[in-house]
Enzyme design. Structure first.
Site, mmCIF file in Angstrom:
data_model
loop_
_atom_site.group_PDB
_atom_site.id
_atom_site.type_symbol
_atom_site.label_atom_id
_atom_site.label_comp_id
_atom_site.label_asym_id
_atom_site.label_seq_id
_atom_site.Cartn_x
_atom_site.Cartn_y
_atom_site.Cartn_z
ATOM 1 N N CYS A 354 0.758 -1.275 0.172
ATOM 2 C CA CYS A 354 0.027 0.002 -0.134
ATOM 3 C C CYS A 354 0.644 1.273 -0.185
ATOM 4 O O CYS A 354 0.491 2.296 -0.734
ATOM 5 C CB CYS A 354 -1.171 0.104 0.973
ATOM 6 S SG CYS A 354 -0.972 -1.184 2.446
ATOM 7 N N ARG A 383 7.115 -11.357 4.642
ATOM 8 C CA ARG A 383 6.440 -11.388 6.265
ATOM 9 C C ARG A 383 7.182 -12.290 6.995
ATOM 10 O O ARG A 383 7.197 -13.407 6.667
ATOM 11 C CB ARG A 383 4.797 -11.367 6.283
ATOM 12 C CG ARG A 383 4.160 -10.380 5.267
ATOM 13 C CD ARG A 383 2.634 -10.304 5.606
ATOM 14 N NE ARG A 383 2.124 -9.405 4.922
ATOM 15 C CZ ARG A 383 0.706 -9.329 4.342
ATOM 16 N NH1 ARG A 383 0.030 -10.024 5.186
ATOM 17 N NH2 ARG A 383 0.568 -8.329 3.727
ATOM 18 N N GLN A 401 0.906 -11.027 -3.609
ATOM 19 C CA GLN A 401 -0.605 -10.462 -3.778
ATOM 20 C C GLN A 401 -1.043 -10.048 -4.979
ATOM 21 O O GLN A 401 -0.249 -9.240 -5.711
ATOM 22 C CB GLN A 401 -0.667 -9.326 -2.617
ATOM 23 C CG GLN A 401 -0.517 -10.000 -1.188
ATOM 24 C CD GLN A 401 -0.594 -9.007 -0.239
ATOM 25 O OE1 GLN A 401 0.127 -7.795 -0.338
ATOM 26 N NE2 GLN A 401 -1.227 -9.043 0.541
ATOM 27 N N ASP A 403 -2.501 -7.546 -5.576
ATOM 28 C CA ASP A 403 -2.801 -6.326 -4.899
ATOM 29 C C ASP A 403 -3.486 -5.203 -5.792
ATOM 30 O O ASP A 403 -2.981 -5.097 -6.834
ATOM 31 C CB ASP A 403 -1.820 -5.873 -4.030
ATOM 32 C CG ASP A 403 -2.095 -5.256 -2.896
ATOM 33 O OD1 ASP A 403 -3.342 -5.009 -2.699
ATOM 34 O OD2 ASP A 403 -1.220 -5.168 -2.111
ATOM 35 N N HIS A 405 -5.133 -1.132 -5.207
ATOM 36 C CA HIS A 405 -5.576 0.057 -4.188
ATOM 37 C C HIS A 405 -6.432 0.954 -5.020
ATOM 38 O O HIS A 405 -5.999 1.525 -6.003
ATOM 39 C CB HIS A 405 -4.521 0.836 -3.553
ATOM 40 C CG HIS A 405 -3.687 -0.121 -2.864
ATOM 41 N ND1 HIS A 405 -2.602 -1.006 -2.923
ATOM 42 C CD2 HIS A 405 -3.892 -0.518 -1.204
ATOM 43 C CE1 HIS A 405 -2.269 -1.894 -2.063
ATOM 44 N NE2 HIS A 405 -3.043 -1.532 -0.973
ATOM 45 N N LYS A 488 -12.320 -5.075 7.044
ATOM 46 C CA LYS A 488 -12.256 -5.887 5.767
ATOM 47 C C LYS A 488 -13.262 -6.987 5.687
ATOM 48 O O LYS A 488 -13.800 -7.471 6.639
ATOM 49 C CB LYS A 488 -10.900 -6.492 5.741
ATOM 50 C CG LYS A 488 -10.391 -7.400 6.649
ATOM 51 C CD LYS A 488 -8.861 -7.711 6.256
ATOM 52 C CE LYS A 488 -8.497 -8.993 7.595
ATOM 53 N NZ LYS A 488 -7.498 -9.825 7.212
ATOM 54 N N HIS A 534 -8.304 -1.265 -0.140
ATOM 55 C CA HIS A 534 -7.503 -2.408 -0.560
ATOM 56 C C HIS A 534 -7.869 -3.391 -1.001
ATOM 57 O O HIS A 534 -8.868 -3.930 -0.346
ATOM 58 C CB HIS A 534 -6.331 -2.730 0.559
ATOM 59 C CG HIS A 534 -6.047 -1.544 1.390
ATOM 60 N ND1 HIS A 534 -4.711 -1.335 1.710
ATOM 61 C CD2 HIS A 534 -6.464 -0.597 2.075
ATOM 62 C CE1 HIS A 534 -4.272 -0.343 2.552
ATOM 63 N NE2 HIS A 534 -5.618 0.289 2.811
#
Length: 676
Positions: A354, A383, A401, A403, A405, A488, A534
RNA sequence: GCCACUUUAGCUCAGCGGUAGAGCAGCUGUUUCGUAAACAGCAGGUCACCGGUUCAAGUCCGGUAAGUGGCUCCA
């Protein structure tokens, strides 16, 4: 017992979309022996774990109301009785029935070894055979309840053994009935066996029917699920009403292990791990890399259609970026050690994408007219998961991911959120995932691990609920499951062993825009704050590919299969024709490069989609080649022999249906196109 | 991270104080074969790693690492 009807009734009869509370479902079957309809409950998609039978269709019971549930609950008590006899002084905590069995959490003086389970099992059988009546007793008042816990439940083993039971008693709201279950009997030697436990029930009437059970394994479990508390020993077991059901369950468990993605991943050459690389760091093999590419291409196409723009960002960044985002404050223990340098800037390996996308958003002045801005990236994040949590591809330390945004105006939030959920549904459908659970993770009011103002959280949570309600989505609210910056919506799916994993996610975030002071210029020429969404429909490629490997048991549908067509020449002299077929299917004929060479085969130019083909030119018998391709779960095999070379055909064999006979290549291509 | 367990050939596993074994895979040779395993031979191992006990340790004990099942946490 034949399955006559695939009529599926949702357990809660709430939805017809295949979602349900605990991903279980009923099947109605005609019992041939009894000639009547019976109801069976199965665990999710592929009926791996029949949970119970012999209930009539009319009953419509939930598992919790079933006889099996009571049996398992009593089996847990029986186990506790055996344990208190074999290990006096053990402190009992809780022992509930669970989806596929039961457990009991117990504090032992000495650590229990796995090999001791058989000893406990043996004692359980002895105790069960005493046919001890199981009797419910209700305490008159709190004082009496306390006395029973301290005097009767401890069985003369000392008040210390009541440690956890007392805490449970204290947690029972005043005014609520406090009940105990007692079982006792005299054995042949005239010795009395007694067990009494604080318990809400219900139980079966006697220990006699507890016959078909097995203690499965040991685990540590924190008292009340809190790491700060003492870790107790949890003994897992399972029990069934009949020998056959227990045997079937154990058999199915073995079968389920065969579809474990870690085993299939190796067998099919998809991915691997190496201790020389490091724990939780996956190596994608060529065939696994194809899965990734195919999935990414699919999603990219969907995203382009939906107005997303692709971006690419680095894997490390200055710690200052993550200080500003709040990651270092609230997420530090999950991040890899920092690359610290006293002289220079400290860099960190990125745990989330992000902040980078935020940087891109704020790199230029945004007008209300260009919102929503949707920035997408297959972003690899790292992570530092605790070592005990790693689980093949389902839990790794480095993952990609899917991902994105979305930076939106308040008036766009709802539609954009719904658009994301729609995309997630498209993804689920495409991947054949019909069994899932929707969880809305909200802030835990007790915890301080969240950033941002209460008002922001309230607004974001309300937006998610509203969108869900408007979409008619069944969901459950789970406090404490929010991201640190916002609530979420998560999709939760089970793996082959029935474990739940969080897959796709959408998050509404008012906080990071505030922390980064994000703006857009509104119609009124004044700056306004956008809201961020997200989202990651797959969740991560690693977890999703691990999961669908299990869902499909490695037999991926045609569009996903790393090798779509295996070409099997029968003898060496057919390899040339096989290569010609292969080049046709690849949409590229290598012979065109060889100038002047005669085309030795009947011309059968076909308009084929680019297929992933593999020629098996090993010097093996046809049977062996078929076996190998079948084992590799290749959807189609084309068998090439003399007949085919002459007639210009291919012998088509399908992974599922076997020999389909000879076809022209054009016919085969048409068949494949229809399936893709 | 915590609890329990596991680690022997590329894979699946046997051996459980006394000279490392099998099947499959691999390689070589023969076979050129029509719908789920041709035949023969060869090669392959510091028994995860480090230390200890013992005349002698894959085998017993301790530690470390990785993995497995849980707990906690999570995409």
């Amino acid at each position: 017992m034949g399955t006559c009807q695939a009529l599926c009734l949702n357990q809660n009869r709430r939805s017809n979309r295949g979602t349900c509370e605990n991903a279980s479902k009923y099947h109605v079957q005609l019992d041939d022996e009894l000639g009547r309809w019976v109801l069976r409950m199965y665990n999710w998609a592929d009926n791996l774990f029949p949970l119970y039978g012999r209930e009539t269709l009319m009953a419509q019971q939930s598992y919790e109301e079933s006889a099996l549930y009571r049996l398992r609950h009593s089996a847990a008590h029986l186990m506790a009785q055996a344990v208190t006899e074999l290990y006096p002084g053990s402190k009992l905590a809780i022992g509930p029935p669970i989806e596929n069995g039961f457990y009991y959490d117990i504090e032992f003086d000495e650590p229990l070894k796995e090999e001791e389970l058989s000893k406990i099992e043996h004692r359980m059988r002895e105790l069960a055979n005493l046919d001890q009546p199981i009797v419910r007793k209700v305490a008159k008042d709190v004082e009496e309840a306390r006395r029973i816990v301290l005097e009767e439940c401890t069985l003369g083993q000392g008040e210390a053994t009541a440690l956890y039971k007392l805490q449970l008693l204290d947690a029972i709201p005043p005014g609520e009935e406090v009940s105990f279950y007692e079982q006792r009997a005299m054995d042949k030697q005239g010795k009395e066996h007694l067990f009494i436990d604080l318990c809400r029930g219900p139980h079966i009437e006697s220990t006699k029917p507890i016959k078909h059970f097995k203690l499965m394994h040991l685990a540590g479990a924190y008292w009340r699920g809190d790491v700060k508390n003492k870790q107790l020993t949890r003994i897992y077991g399972t029990a069934f009403e009949t020998k056959e059901e227990l045997a079937l369950y154990l058999h199915n468990l073995e079968e389920a292990k065969k579809r474990d993605h870690r085993i299939l991943g190796r067998e099919l050459g998809l991915f691997m791990f190496s201790p020389r690389v490091g724990p939780g760091l996956a190596l994608w093999l060529p065939k696994g890399a194809i899965l990734r590419d195919v999935l990414m291409d699919f999603l990219k196409e969907e995203q382009v259609r939906r107005g997303y723009e692709g971006v690419v960002t680095p894997n490390i960044a200055s710690h200052r970026l993550y200080e500003k985002s709040g990651h270092i404050l609230t997420y530090r223990e999950k991040m890899f050690p920092f690359m610290e340098d006293e002289e220079k800037e400290t860099f960190i390996l990125k745990p989330m994408n992000c902040p980078f996308h935020i940087e891109i958003y704020s790199s230029t002045l945004r007008s209300y007219r260009e919102l929503p801005v949707r920035l997408a990236e297959f972003g690899t994040v790292y992570r530092y998961e605790q070592s005990g949590e790693l689980a093949g591809m389902l839990r790794v330390r480095g993952f990609t991911q899917d991902d994105a945004h979305l930076f939106v105006r308040p008036d766009q939030l709802l539609d954009e959120f719904k658009g994301v959920v729609d995309l997630m549904m498209v993804v689920l459908k495409k991947l054949g995932l019909s069994e899932y659970r929707v969880r809305v993770g909200t802030k835990d009011p007790e915890s301080d691990k969240y950033v941002g103002h209460q008002d922001n959280w309230k607004q974001a949570e309300a937006a998610i609920m509203q969108a869900c309600n408007e979409l008619g989505l069944d969901y459950e609210v789970s406090p404490g499951d929010a991201a640190f910056y916002g609530p979420k919506l998560d999709l939760i799916i089970k793996d082959a062993l029935g474990r739940e994993w969080q897959m796709g996610t959408v998050q509404v975030d008012y906080n990071l825009p505030e922390r980064f002071d994000l703006e857009y210029i509104g119609e009124d020429s004044k700056p306004h704050r956008p809201i961020m969404i997200h989202r990651a429909p797959f969740g991560s490629l690693e977890r999703m590919i691990g999961l669908i490997t299990e869902q499909y048991a490695g037999a991926f549908p045609l569009w996903l299969s790393p090798v779509q067509v295996a070409i099997l020449p029968i003898a060496d002299r057919h390899v040339g024709y096989a290569a010609h077929i292969a080049s046709q299917l690849l949409g590229y004929d290598s012979r065109q490069e060889v100038e002047g060479e005669q085309v030795p085969f009947k011309s059968d130019q076909v308009d084929s989609p680019q297929l992933r083909v593999n020629i098996d030119d090993s010097r093996q018998t046809l049977g062996k080649k078929i076996r190998e391709s079948q084992r590799q779960k290749v959807p189609y095999m084309l068998i090439i022999g003399d007949n085919d070379a002459e007639a210009g055909t291919v012998g088509v064999r399908s992974r599922e249906d076997g020999d389909l006979g000879a076809m022209t290549l054009a016919e085969f291509v048409a068949k494949v196109k229809a399936e893709l």
